[in-house]
Structure formats: structure tokens, C-alpha cells
Motif scaffolding. Sequence first.
Motif, PDB file in Angstrom:
ATOM      1  N   GLU A   1      15.134 -22.029  31.612  1.00 23.45           N
ATOM      2  CA  GLU A   1      14.793 -22.643  32.890  1.00 23.45           C
ATOM      3  C   GLU A   1      13.493 -21.994  33.352  1.00 23.45           C
ATOM      4  OE1 GLU A   1      17.984 -24.017  36.239  1.00 23.45           O
ATOM      5  OE2 GLU A   1      17.812 -21.901  35.821  1.00 23.45           O
ATOM      6  N   THR A   2      12.475 -22.805  33.608  1.00 26.58           N
ATOM      7  CA  THR A   2      11.175 -22.212  33.948  1.00 26.58           C
ATOM      8  C   THR A   2      11.226 -21.573  35.335  1.00 26.58           C
ATOM      9  OG1 THR A   2      10.353 -24.197  35.026  1.00 26.58           O
ATOM     10  CG2 THR A   2       9.983 -24.021  32.627  1.00 26.58           C
ATOM     11  N   GLN A   3      10.195 -20.786  35.602  1.00 28.44           N
ATOM     12  CA  GLN A   3      10.105 -20.147  36.913  1.00 28.44           C
ATOM     13  C   GLN A   3      10.083 -21.205  38.012  1.00 28.44           C
ATOM     14  OE1 GLN A   3       6.450 -17.975  37.580  1.00 28.44           O
ATOM     15  NE2 GLN A   3       7.448 -16.469  38.870  1.00 28.44           N
ATOM     16  N   GLU A   4       9.323 -22.288  37.785  1.00 33.49           N
ATOM     17  CA  GLU A   4       9.252 -23.346  38.799  1.00 33.49           C
ATOM     18  C   GLU A   4      10.616 -23.999  39.015  1.00 33.49           C
ATOM     19  OE1 GLU A   4       6.045 -26.262  39.740  1.00 33.49           O
ATOM     20  OE2 GLU A   4       5.089 -25.276  38.028  1.00 33.49           O
ATOM     21  N   GLU A   5      11.368 -24.195  37.915  1.00 30.92           N
ATOM     22  CA  GLU A   5      12.695 -24.811  38.066  1.00 30.92           C
ATOM     23  C   GLU A   5      13.639 -23.893  38.842  1.00 30.92           C
ATOM     24  OE1 GLU A   5      12.654 -27.508  33.970  1.00 30.92           O
ATOM     25  OE2 GLU A   5      13.371 -25.442  33.898  1.00 30.92           O
ATOM     26  N   LYS A   6      13.575 -22.614  38.535  1.00 27.70           N
ATOM     27  CA  LYS A   6      14.444 -21.670  39.256  1.00 27.70           C
ATOM     28  C   LYS A   6      14.053 -21.592  40.735  1.00 27.70           C
ATOM     29  CE  LYS A   6      15.818 -18.604  35.430  1.00 27.70           C
ATOM     30  NZ  LYS A   6      17.286 -18.626  35.491  1.00 27.70           N
ATOM     31  N   MET A   7      12.750 -21.626  40.989  1.00 32.60           N
ATOM     32  CA  MET A   7      12.288 -21.609  42.383  1.00 32.60           C
ATOM     33  C   MET A   7      12.762 -22.853  43.114  1.00 32.60           C
ATOM     34  SD  MET A   7       8.399 -20.248  42.284  1.00 32.60           S
ATOM     35  CE  MET A   7       8.012 -18.516  42.138  1.00 32.60           C
ATOM     36  N   PHE A   8      12.702 -23.974  42.409  1.00 31.07           N
ATOM     37  CA  PHE A   8      13.117 -25.234  43.022  1.00 31.07           C
ATOM     38  C   PHE A   8      14.605 -25.190  43.402  1.00 31.07           C
ATOM     39  CE2 PHE A   8      14.375 -29.785  42.829  1.00 31.07           C
ATOM     40  CZ  PHE A   8      13.593 -30.219  43.901  1.00 31.07           C
ATOM     41  N   LYS A   9      15.397 -24.535  42.539  1.00 34.54           N
ATOM     42  CA  LYS A   9      16.822 -24.388  42.849  1.00 34.54           C
ATOM     43  C   LYS A   9      17.020 -23.607  44.151  1.00 34.54           C
ATOM     44  CE  LYS A   9      19.705 -24.278  38.727  1.00 34.54           C
ATOM     45  NZ  LYS A   9      20.344 -23.337  37.796  1.00 34.54           N
ATOM     46  N   LEU A  10      16.256 -22.515  44.273  1.00 35.89           N
ATOM     47  CA  LEU A  10      16.357 -21.706  45.500  1.00 35.89           C
ATOM     48  C   LEU A  10      15.904 -22.518  46.708  1.00 35.89           C
ATOM     49  CD1 LEU A  10      15.074 -18.061  44.825  1.00 35.89           C
ATOM     50  CD2 LEU A  10      17.294 -18.722  45.726  1.00 35.89           C
ATOM     51  N   LEU A  11      14.865 -23.318  46.482  1.00 34.51           N
ATOM     52  CA  LEU A  11      14.337 -24.142  47.567  1.00 34.51           C
ATOM     53  C   LEU A  11      15.389 -25.166  48.005  1.00 34.51           C
ATOM     54  CD1 LEU A  11      11.774 -24.726  49.268  1.00 34.51           C
ATOM     55  CD2 LEU A  11      11.136 -26.408  47.548  1.00 34.51           C
ATOM     56  N   LYS A  12      16.082 -25.739  47.009  1.00 37.46           N
ATOM     57  CA  LYS A  12      17.112 -26.738  47.354  1.00 37.46           C
ATOM     58  C   LYS A  12      18.200 -26.122  48.227  1.00 37.46           C
ATOM     59  CE  LYS A  12      18.602 -28.765  43.591  1.00 37.46           C
ATOM     60  NZ  LYS A  12      19.045 -29.654  42.532  1.00 37.46           N
ATOM     61  N   LYS A  13      18.554 -24.869  47.886  1.00 35.47           N
ATOM     62  CA  LYS A  13      19.592 -24.183  48.670  1.00 35.47           C
ATOM     63  C   LYS A  13      19.157 -24.019  50.121  1.00 35.47           C
ATOM     64  CE  LYS A  13      21.856 -21.461  45.107  1.00 35.47           C
ATOM     65  NZ  LYS A  13      21.881 -20.171  44.432  1.00 35.47           N
ATOM     66  N   VAL A  14      17.894 -23.611  50.301  1.00 39.40           N
ATOM     67  CA  VAL A  14      17.458 -23.379  51.674  1.00 39.40           C
ATOM     68  C   VAL A  14      17.328 -24.700  52.418  1.00 39.40           C
ATOM     69  CG1 VAL A  14      14.911 -23.348  51.504  1.00 39.40           C
ATOM     70  CG2 VAL A  14      16.055 -21.775  53.028  1.00 39.40           C
ATOM     71  N   VAL A  15      16.904 -25.738  51.711  1.00 39.60           N
ATOM     72  CA  VAL A  15      16.775 -27.044  52.359  1.00 39.60           C
ATOM     73  C   VAL A  15      18.139 -27.519  52.861  1.00 39.60           C
ATOM     74  CG1 VAL A  15      16.335 -29.497  51.903  1.00 39.60           C
ATOM     75  CG2 VAL A  15      14.659 -27.781  51.188  1.00 39.60           C
ATOM     76  N   SER A  16      19.165 -27.324  52.037  1.00 41.04           N
ATOM     77  CA  SER A  16      20.482 -27.811  52.482  1.00 41.04           C
ATOM     78  C   SER A  16      20.964 -27.019  53.701  1.00 41.04           C
ATOM     79  CB  SER A  16      21.501 -27.795  51.337  1.00 41.04           C
ATOM     80  OG  SER A  16      21.794 -26.482  50.986  1.00 41.04           O
ATOM     81  N   ARG A  17      20.646 -25.737  53.748  1.00 39.70           N
ATOM     82  CA  ARG A  17      21.020 -24.961  54.942  1.00 39.70           C
ATOM     83  C   ARG A  17      20.237 -25.427  56.160  1.00 39.70           C
ATOM     84  NH1 ARG A  17      20.614 -18.779  53.250  1.00 39.70           N
ATOM     85  NH2 ARG A  17      21.145 -18.450  55.430  1.00 39.70           N
ATOM     86  N   GLU A  18      18.969 -25.755  55.943  1.00 37.80           N
ATOM     87  CA  GLU A  18      18.139 -26.226  57.066  1.00 37.80           C
ATOM     88  C   GLU A  18      18.617 -27.592  57.566  1.00 37.80           C
ATOM     89  OE1 GLU A  18      13.998 -23.944  55.738  1.00 37.80           O
ATOM     90  OE2 GLU A  18      14.318 -26.036  55.175  1.00 37.80           O
ATOM     91  N   VAL A  19      19.010 -28.440  56.631  1.00 38.72           N
ATOM     92  CA  VAL A  19      19.515 -29.759  57.043  1.00 38.72           C
ATOM     93  C   VAL A  19      20.768 -29.570  57.891  1.00 38.72           C
ATOM     94  CG1 VAL A  19      20.575 -31.904  56.188  1.00 38.72           C
ATOM     95  CG2 VAL A  19      18.480 -31.023  55.116  1.00 38.72           C
ATOM     96  N   GLU A  20      21.632 -28.648  57.444  1.00 37.56           N
ATOM     97  CA  GLU A  20      22.878 -28.373  58.192  1.00 37.56           C
ATOM     98  C   GLU A  20      22.598 -27.912  59.619  1.00 37.56           C
ATOM     99  OE1 GLU A  20      25.448 -25.463  56.341  1.00 37.56           O
ATOM    100  OE2 GLU A  20      25.470 -26.691  54.518  1.00 37.56           O
ATOM    101  N   ASP A  21      21.613 -26.995  59.762  1.00 33.57           N
ATOM    102  CA  ASP A  21      21.412 -26.464  61.132  1.00 33.57           C
ATOM    103  C   ASP A  21      20.242 -27.137  61.865  1.00 33.57           C
ATOM    104  OD1 ASP A  21      19.114 -25.186  60.179  1.00 33.57           O
ATOM    105  OD2 ASP A  21      20.050 -23.225  60.034  1.00 33.57           O
ATOM    106  N   GLY A  22      19.750 -28.249  61.320  1.00 35.86           N
ATOM    107  CA  GLY A  22      18.756 -29.062  62.040  1.00 35.86           C
ATOM    108  C   GLY A  22      17.358 -28.488  62.074  1.00 35.86           C
ATOM    109  N   THR A  23      17.040 -27.570  61.167  1.00 35.76           N
ATOM    110  CA  THR A  23      15.688 -26.981  61.186  1.00 35.76           C
ATOM    111  C   THR A  23      14.792 -27.492  60.057  1.00 35.76           C
ATOM    112  OG1 THR A  23      16.423 -25.099  59.854  1.00 35.76           O
ATOM    113  CG2 THR A  23      16.481 -24.822  62.257  1.00 35.76           C
ATOM    114  N   PHE A  24      15.313 -28.402  59.250  1.00 33.56           N
ATOM    115  CA  PHE A  24      14.537 -28.867  58.094  1.00 33.56           C
ATOM    116  C   PHE A  24      13.301 -29.640  58.555  1.00 33.56           C
ATOM    117  CE2 PHE A  24      13.661 -32.283  54.962  1.00 33.56           C
ATOM    118  CZ  PHE A  24      13.172 -31.454  53.954  1.00 33.56           C
TER     119      PHE A  24
END
Lengths: 122, 424
Positions: B380-403
Motif C-alpha cells: 500500500e503506497t504512502q499516498e494510499e495509507k494517507m488517504f485511509k487516515l484522511l477518510k477516517k478524519v473525514v467521517s469523524r468531521e461529517v459526524e460532528d458537522g465540521t467537515f
Amino acid sequence: MENKYQDQVYHFKGLWDLPSICGLKIIKKAETSIIIATDLYDNNPGTSITEWNTKLAWELCNKFELNPENLIFIEHTPNKETKLEFNRETFFKVNFTIENGSFVNPVWNQLTNDEVDKLISE
Amino acid sequence: MKFQLIFPKWRKLEGQTVFNLPPHGAIVFAATIPADFEVEFIDENLEEMRYDDTVDFVGISMLLTTQIKRGWAIADEYRKRGKKVIFGGISTMLHAEETMLHADSIFLGEAEGHMDQVFKDFKKGELKKVYNFMNDLPPIETIGPARRELYKRDLYYHKGVQMVDTFHASRGCKYSCYPCAVSYLGGRNFRPRPVHKVVEELATIDNNRLFIVDNSLAQDTEWEKELFKAMIPFKKKWCSHTIEDKHEVLDLAAQAGAWYVYQAVFDTSDYIKERVKRYHDYGIGVEGTILLGLDDQTEDDIKRLIDFLLEINLDLAEFTVLAPFPHTKAYVDLVKQNRIFNKNWDDYNAGQVVYHPKHMSAERLQELYQYAWDTFYKDETQEEKMFKLLKKVVSREVEDGTFRKRRQDLSKVSFGKLINPKIV
């Protein structure tokens, strides 16, 4: 002091006048004097003895009336008692050139504990 | 009068994903500049230099050793044009004597409380060669909000996604680690900012994601807990260097928006394994920072360490080779042993071997450094792993309305440059 290579803590002004400290033992002999300066990394808020050795050695010669022509200057790094190799005890004898009333061009040679002990006891 | 504040560019490490974060030190310093000076900030990583702009006084802010030669070259150009140049920042302090050769003035120490005098001296034509405040650090409560309005904001977007804002809650460090110069730079004192001052600054940051750049937040448990409690209402998501792994700290950190933390991985112990697991248990990602080339590492040790990283499910890993920066124990040890063979500061980027390692050749360590990157990111490339982390934060932001949605007008732009001009 527990450390047999250190009789006192010496305070000096290091690079950019930073208050700095090192351990110090001076052994005066008929012909030569030996200075053992111990780097106190964990407690030294300022400059390391290695980066300041030319100025520190000269300052010590003046202060303790030692002949710079007949000086053995040893840098000591105490054992930090961790498993890491770079934290082990080391001794380096530093040879300087005297130029215009100061030490310049430090050259380091590593010594074993036995060699240091022999130098002290000779 | 106009003050041109410059952050010089440097050569990025080959093969790594480039992210240009808004520089921190320069704009913290800018907050101390007297109000009668107009300030323009140029981040040369993202903008071309403009030497012939009308400016009265030039400041060069230097963070990295690998940046200093470029800083000197910029200063030389301005001085040829008769402009006065002052240097400051971390690598100015690490390389002060050399930098003086390219400067009208250098500032050593922390800027707060001292800039009125410096700028007054400039106006009188009496700039001092050295302003040495290394031993006169300002009271930590005097540190005010950084001047983020100086950023040319649109430059810090990649495909429409805003980069994190950099931010600091403390200065100094009580530890004195082998490769680190922080104790030389700021004394061996951890100086936490009062939490109300941190809160005051957080309220000024128009970004839902932060990078807390402090050396280590894990130095005073009560302050750390108070800080995280105070951060909760802001709902920002953040990454930082290490934090304590006590349950009560991790719980508050997670509530405060901890996204991922850096964790030094120096051996293959259960201690590290459990620590990474504890972060993950609280939903906090972990980017391992792995320093290669220490004297107690053999080739086998390095290979074992890399296998271990794959076992413990790190989210990301960043490999570096030991760079003996001046005023570190690593530097003085290697100088004494006459093991440094390269003194070209451009190469002190922690990706290039500049000394003789103890248990292998410099060339072999360089190969192992590359092997480490290649092996860790093989599946898994560095960009793919970063994207995974980004997806996690996006879902948390969507949950708390800060996205925040990506900016469409910058979707084909990366750090100020069109990604593919033919398509746009």
C-alpha cells in the motif's frame, strides 16, 4: 563524588555566553597536568565540552595555573547506564595546537578506561 | 516601511509524497514585528523570489539545516542590492557563525519582547551584528497568536483540500535526546503556554485540521489533560508528536480531536507494540518515526525493525537516517570519532547518510533506508495509507458537522501549481 573522574562541577560560559557546566578533575604532576572534563549532558543547560574544548581548556589553564604546553586534556562521557551503545562511557584525549595564545585544531584520540587509569596513576 | 519575510525552499526527499504545510516559526516571529512595518511573507517552496520588489528590510526565517545554504544565497542577492538582511529561526541558531557571513544581523533566541529594539536599531541605521537572547527566553505567557493572515492561503491546498495549520502549545523540552538539538535551542525546560492563551489562539485559526508542532506534549500530565479538555469545544482534528499513553490522557485527546500522533519506534519491544495498540484503541492513528543508523543497529536489527513495523499495524511510517545536526550529542560524538565525511548542509535532510555508521558502510545504510521505505509501503503506497487516515478524519468531521468540502476552484491545483494544464 562517586565518580572517580570528577572532583567538582565546573561552571563556565559556553557558546553565545550560555551558562554551562562540566565535571572536572585536575591532576597536577611534576611535568604535566591532566584535566579530565566530564560532559554532563543531562544536567548541562549549555554547551558541551566537545564543542567548547579549546576555550575551556585554555580557561582552565589560566584559572588553575597549568602550563598549556604540558597539558593532557581528556574528555569524559559518563556511562548513562542504558542499553544504548552511544550512552556508554568514553574517554577521548584531545590534542591541541597552540596559536596566538589559544588552543586551536582539536584532534581526538579514544582511550580505554585502563589507559586513563594508568595516566592518572603514573 | 516594508519588511519582506522569507522562508527559503529546500530540496525535498526523493520518492516521498510532498506536502507543503504553512510554516510556523516565521509567522510566530511576525507577530512580534512593530506595527509600523508592513510585512509580506514569501514561502519560497511555493513562490518565486522577487528580489527587485520595493522593500526596506529583509528577514530570513530558517527552520532546517538543509535550508540554510539557500537562505544564505537569498541574503547575498538582497545585500548585493543594498538591502539589510536579518536572519532568525532554529537553524540560524544551529549555524550562527556561518550565517553571520551572509547577514547584516542575526537574531538568536526567541523573538518576543525584543523586536521593538531590533527594528528601532534598523531605522536608526544601527543594526547590531548579533542579537543574542539565547539565555533570555521570554515569559511563555507573552507569546501571542501567530499572524496567519500573512499566508497566501490558496497556495496551501492540494487538489482543493486545505493543508493542516501548524500551531504550538508549548516550547522547550525537558528531555535531551541523542539526535536532537532542542535542549541547546531552548534550554532543557518544558515551557507550556497557559491554556487560556492556547484557546485564544485556537479561536483565530480558520482551519478544522491542525498539526501541533510541539516537540512533545507528553511532559506534564495535568497541563496536557487541561489542554485537551480546553480543545474539545473547538472540534478541530489534529496530529502531533507524541502524547502520553495513559488512559485518561488518551480519552481526553480522542475527545479533543486527536487524529494521529507520531511515535518513535526504536526497538521491537512489547512496550512499543502495546503503546501503538493503546492509541488505536482510542481511535488515534499512529505514524511511526524510525531513525536508522544509530550505533547499536546492525543490518539485521534494521531488517527486524521493519518486519516489526508491519506486524504492529502502524498507519504510516517515516524513515530517516541519523543526521548529526550541530549542537547535538550525535554530532559531538561523531566529530570526536572523525566519522562525519560530508559537511554539505544541503545533504542534512535526514534522508542522506553523511557519516560512517558503526556496523555497516554508509552506502549500505543508504540502501537499507531505501529498503525500509520500499518494504513498508510495498502493498500500500504512502499516498494510499494517507488517504485511509484522511477518510477516517473525514467521517469523524461529517459526524460532528465540521467537515469542509474540497474547494472546487482549486481541485486541479496542487500548492499553487496546475496539476495538468491541458485538462483545466
